[in-house]
Every structure is written in C-alpha cells, then in structure tokens.
Design an enzyme around this catalytic site. Sequence first.
Site: not given
Length: 191
Positions: A62, A169, A72, A132
């Site tokens: 991602h 995904d 991130k 995250y």
Amino acid sequence: MDVVETTVPGAFVFTPRQIRDERGAFFEAFRDDQVEAATGRPFRPEQINYSVSRRNTLRGIHGVAVPPGQAKYVTCVRGALRDIVVDLRVGSPTFGAHHVTSLDAGSARCVYVPDGVGHGFLSLTDDACICYVVSTRHVPGTQIDINPLDPDLALPWEFDEPPLMSEKDATAPGVHAALAAGSLANWHDVR
C-alpha cells in the site's frame, strides 16, 4: 536510538535503546527530531492507525498518491511481522527494490516509510498488531495498491501456505500496470 538506512533510499529502521530492569522495559518509540535528523524531512503525525491480524495474513503493498502523499512510521506493538518496503518512485535508481525487516513487540524496532514507497507485511503470529503513525490524514481515493504477490516484484514473503488476503489486495494491479496507469509518484517530486 539506533538508525539504519535500508536498501530503499529514504526508508529507515529505528531501533530504540531499551532500559530494562525487573519491572520490564522503557523506551522512546518515536522522536520527531531523530526522524527528521535521519530523513532530512520533517515528520509531523496527523493520524495514528492500528491493524490486528491473525497469523499468515498478508496486507499490502500500500501507498498513497502524491499529492497528498503519506510517510509512515510503523511498529509492531504485539506479536511479530515480516515487514517489507518497496521503492515505487518512478525514476528512482532503486525502483522496484525492497527491504525486509522483522518487526516484533520485544525489539521495539520501527520502520520509516517515505512518500512514494510501498509498504506491506505478513503476520507471523496470531493477534499481531501493527501501529502506523502517518504524516497525513486519510483522503479517500488516494490509496495506491500493488499486488503483494506480483511476480515482477518477487517479494520474499516466505509463507508456508497461501496467505489470507483481502480481495482488494489479491486483485490489485502489478507494479508494471500501476506504472502504465501513471499512478506512482515521481522520484523527483518526493525527494
């Protein structure tokens, strides 16, 4: 804090120094000044996310379109994960290169993922929880998804059986399709 740049330029592994005694441990998991010193860029969190996964769950790859982009700072707060970052920046000298980091709650290791770099992980334990800390709020429609099993990337997930994946995904395009669609960030725009 020990800081090491990965094989993907701009992505770093941070390992906090832990103070341990008979009670347990204490450590600083994140300091914006240390992240900025390592990356050369300010990192100001705007959102914190968690995901909890059962063993053999594969999430990713991602990223977020630029703009708005999204850096991130990820860590495993429970269990263990095989974390992979992938250079998806068009024109980068390491486009398509990846770096693998073992993340687990005991090590307190963290990975900094810069704008334009993809991220994913395989949970190695049941009830694995990843945190995250991200530089931008979620903006619907800006997520970039790359199939984590794309043979052109050949990422070393090292699972023993087919992983549990979301339909999103599993059906995401490969890196070459994303490149052809023009959805990936340009190396010069995110350096």
